[in-house]
Design an enzyme around this catalytic site. Sequence first.
Site, PDB file in Angstrom:
ATOM      1  N   ARG A 173       1.231  -1.130   0.089  1.00 19.33           N
ATOM      2  CA  ARG A 173      -0.115  -0.112   0.348  1.00 19.33           C
ATOM      3  C   ARG A 173       0.888   0.768   0.283  1.00 19.33           C
ATOM      4  O   ARG A 173       1.788   1.762   1.405  1.00 19.33           O
ATOM      5  CB  ARG A 173      -1.236  -0.034   1.098  1.00 19.33           C
ATOM      6  CG  ARG A 173      -1.089   1.465   1.601  1.00 19.33           C
ATOM      7  CD  ARG A 173      -2.767   0.979   2.181  1.00 19.33           C
ATOM      8  NE  ARG A 173      -3.655   0.441   2.206  1.00 19.33           N
ATOM      9  CZ  ARG A 173      -4.871   0.632   1.874  1.00 19.33           C
ATOM     10  NH1 ARG A 173      -5.729   1.382   3.570  1.00 19.33           N
ATOM     11  NH2 ARG A 173      -5.952  -0.161   2.110  1.00 19.33           N
ATOM     12  N   HIS A 206      -7.036   1.116  -6.202  1.00 19.40           N
ATOM     13  CA  HIS A 206      -7.312   0.069  -5.355  1.00 19.40           C
ATOM     14  C   HIS A 206      -7.685  -1.005  -6.139  1.00 19.40           C
ATOM     15  O   HIS A 206      -9.346  -1.941  -5.590  1.00 19.40           O
ATOM     16  CB  HIS A 206      -8.406   0.551  -4.033  1.00 19.40           C
ATOM     17  CG  HIS A 206      -8.477  -0.203  -2.805  1.00 19.40           C
ATOM     18  ND1 HIS A 206      -7.337  -0.711  -2.723  1.00 19.40           N
ATOM     19  CD2 HIS A 206      -8.847   0.772  -1.710  1.00 19.40           C
ATOM     20  CE1 HIS A 206      -7.666  -0.925  -1.517  1.00 19.40           C
ATOM     21  NE2 HIS A 206      -8.775  -0.589  -0.833  1.00 19.40           N
ATOM     22  N   GLN A 260      -9.176  -3.986  -3.605  1.00 17.82           N
ATOM     23  CA  GLN A 260     -11.287  -3.733  -3.067  1.00 17.82           C
ATOM     24  C   GLN A 260     -12.319  -3.773  -4.279  1.00 17.82           C
ATOM     25  O   GLN A 260     -13.219  -4.219  -3.966  1.00 17.82           O
ATOM     26  CB  GLN A 260     -10.820  -2.281  -2.816  1.00 17.82           C
ATOM     27  CG  GLN A 260     -12.244  -1.921  -2.447  1.00 17.82           C
ATOM     28  CD  GLN A 260     -12.516  -1.943  -1.023  1.00 17.82           C
ATOM     29  OE1 GLN A 260     -11.903  -2.003  -0.139  1.00 17.82           O
ATOM     30  NE2 GLN A 260     -13.457  -2.618  -0.878  1.00 17.82           N
ATOM     31  N   ASP A 263     -17.347   7.421  -1.716  1.00 16.97           N
ATOM     32  CA  ASP A 263     -16.263   7.030  -0.505  1.00 16.97           C
ATOM     33  C   ASP A 263     -15.763   8.212  -0.234  1.00 16.97           C
ATOM     34  O   ASP A 263     -16.317   9.171  -0.125  1.00 16.97           O
ATOM     35  CB  ASP A 263     -14.414   6.599  -1.871  1.00 16.97           C
ATOM     36  CG  ASP A 263     -13.493   5.939  -1.007  1.00 16.97           C
ATOM     37  OD1 ASP A 263     -13.399   6.123   0.265  1.00 16.97           O
ATOM     38  OD2 ASP A 263     -12.034   6.479  -1.845  1.00 16.97           O
ATOM     39  N   CYS A 314     -16.591   1.136   0.830  1.00 19.35           N
ATOM     40  CA  CYS A 314     -14.945   0.422   0.924  1.00 19.35           C
ATOM     41  C   CYS A 314     -14.644   0.441   2.196  1.00 19.35           C
ATOM     42  O   CYS A 314     -13.828  -0.551   2.783  1.00 19.35           O
ATOM     43  CB  CYS A 314     -13.839   0.742   0.145  1.00 19.35           C
ATOM     44  SG  CYS A 314     -13.251   2.945   0.181  1.00 19.35           S
ATOM     45  N   ARG A 336     -13.455  -8.664   1.129  1.00 25.44           N
ATOM     46  CA  ARG A 336     -11.856  -8.884   0.726  1.00 25.44           C
ATOM     47  C   ARG A 336     -11.438 -10.428   1.369  1.00 25.44           C
ATOM     48  O   ARG A 336      -9.743 -10.504   0.289  1.00 25.44           O
ATOM     49  CB  ARG A 336     -11.002  -7.409   1.526  1.00 25.44           C
ATOM     50  CG  ARG A 336     -11.885  -6.177   1.543  1.00 25.44           C
ATOM     51  CD  ARG A 336     -11.322  -5.743   0.310  1.00 25.44           C
ATOM     52  NE  ARG A 336      -9.810  -5.409   0.010  1.00 25.44           N
ATOM     53  CZ  ARG A 336      -9.019  -4.563   0.823  1.00 25.44           C
ATOM     54  NH1 ARG A 336      -9.633  -3.358   1.758  1.00 25.44           N
ATOM     55  NH2 ARG A 336      -7.919  -4.541   0.846  1.00 25.44           N
TER      56      ARG A 336
HETATM   57  N1  NVA Z   1     -10.379   6.537  -1.847  1.00 22.45           N
HETATM   58  C1  NVA Z   1      -9.673   6.301   0.187  1.00 22.45           C
HETATM   59  C2  NVA Z   1      -9.592   4.312  -0.053  1.00 22.45           C
HETATM   60  C3  NVA Z   1      -9.202   4.528   1.142  1.00 22.45           C
HETATM   61  C4  NVA Z   1      -9.426   1.972   2.091  1.00 22.45           C
HETATM   62  C5  NVA Z   1      -7.639   6.609   0.479  1.00 22.45           C
HETATM   63  O1  NVA Z   1      -7.357   6.484  -0.468  1.00 22.45           O
HETATM   64  O2  NVA Z   1      -8.273   7.084   1.506  1.00 22.45           O
HETATM   65  N1   CP Z   2     -11.701  -0.883   2.215  1.00 25.13           N
HETATM   66  C1   CP Z   2      -9.573  -0.654   2.946  1.00 25.13           C
HETATM   67  O1   CP Z   2      -9.040  -0.881   2.157  1.00 25.13           O
HETATM   68  O2   CP Z   2      -9.409  -0.114   4.075  1.00 25.13           O
HETATM   69  P1   CP Z   2      -8.373  -0.235   5.242  1.00 25.13           P
HETATM   70  O3   CP Z   2      -7.885   0.777   4.696  1.00 25.13           O
HETATM   71  O4   CP Z   2      -8.994  -0.235   6.173  1.00 25.13           O
HETATM   72  O5   CP Z   2      -7.257  -0.574   5.002  1.00 25.13           O
END
Ligand code: NVA
Ligand code: CP
Length: 315
Positions: free
Chosen positions: A101, A128, A131, A224, A264, A292
């Site tokens: 990540r 992502h 997801q 989101d 998500c 997931r």
């Molecule tokens: N768009 C959000 C998704 C979190 C799972 C982010 O990047 O923070």
């Molecule tokens: N949806 C998702 O990726 O959640 P986290 O940021 O908690 O991993």
Amino acid sequence: MTRHFLRDDDLSPAEQAEILDLALELKRDRFQAKPLAGPQTVAVIFDKSSTRTRLSFAVGIADLGGSPLIITTANSQLGGKETAADTARVMERQVAAIVWRTFAQSGLEEMAKGTTVPVVNALSDEFHPCQLLADLLTIREHRGELAGLTLTFLGDGACNMAHSYLLAGATAGMHVRIAAPAEYAPDAQVVADAAAIAAQTGGSVAVFTDPLDAVAGVDIVVTDTWVSMGKEDEKAERLVTFGAYRVDQKLMTEAKPDALFMHCLPADRGYEVTAEVIDGPQSIIWDEAENRLHAQKALLVWLLKQNAATAAVHS
Ligand code: NVA
Ligand code: CP
């Protein structure tokens, strides 16, 4: 060539469907597949916070007979101290796969280019894709087929989730609509890539600025956070800009009467979605979060199999 999963369109429509089929099988019989028996280790690296991704990869890798090694970048040499390519060269001799990540997609590309083990994008600023495998699995469970369904994503059209919906939804033959303020429209190249895929699968993509037009008659409504990780400095401005895109019960009545609601998570309740909707009967967020686990296990099984087959051909 080692197969990686850096963006949703790294999978062909047939490959995406195969992984979703496998995910359903693994959900029915959770401990049947042990490709990581040994146990082999999978590195799971976090440059950003996480609850679901950390949990589901750690549990999933253990389910597959393996051992997860969770690395927080702040306590490692990554993040300016050592390149992604050098990190991967060190890791590939000891781990079966690398899950990461991070911020820029280019870091994942750099890591993948220099390594022999599969690299999986566990969220970048741009995409992502893990997801989306979970989301498509969840929609399949609730609606049977993906092809032909219409889905609207509302909010930050330039964020990772919007981009992944465009690519993964088009791959599945869905009609994907993004509703966002003009200054937060999705990346034009991603829209073009998704449109090219949709032309092959029978799906379509469309970008709207009017939230009501965008949700009219749709099967699935998605949102989101308005403030993705890395955008915290823009929070005050974003909360104002995205106000018209909030998913509330009134907006949901514009969609089909049995439309599904997805998110998500984590959610900023009261901002992008009201408690009434996220906790209401149309919401399938807890299935989405559980999936997931099953989707990522299927992805790992599939990637390890692909790469074992490639290694056998070249040996
Ligand atoms: N768009 C959000 C998704 C979190 C799972 C982010 O990047 O923070
Ligand atoms: N949806 C998702 O990726 O959640 P986290 O940021 O908690 O991993």
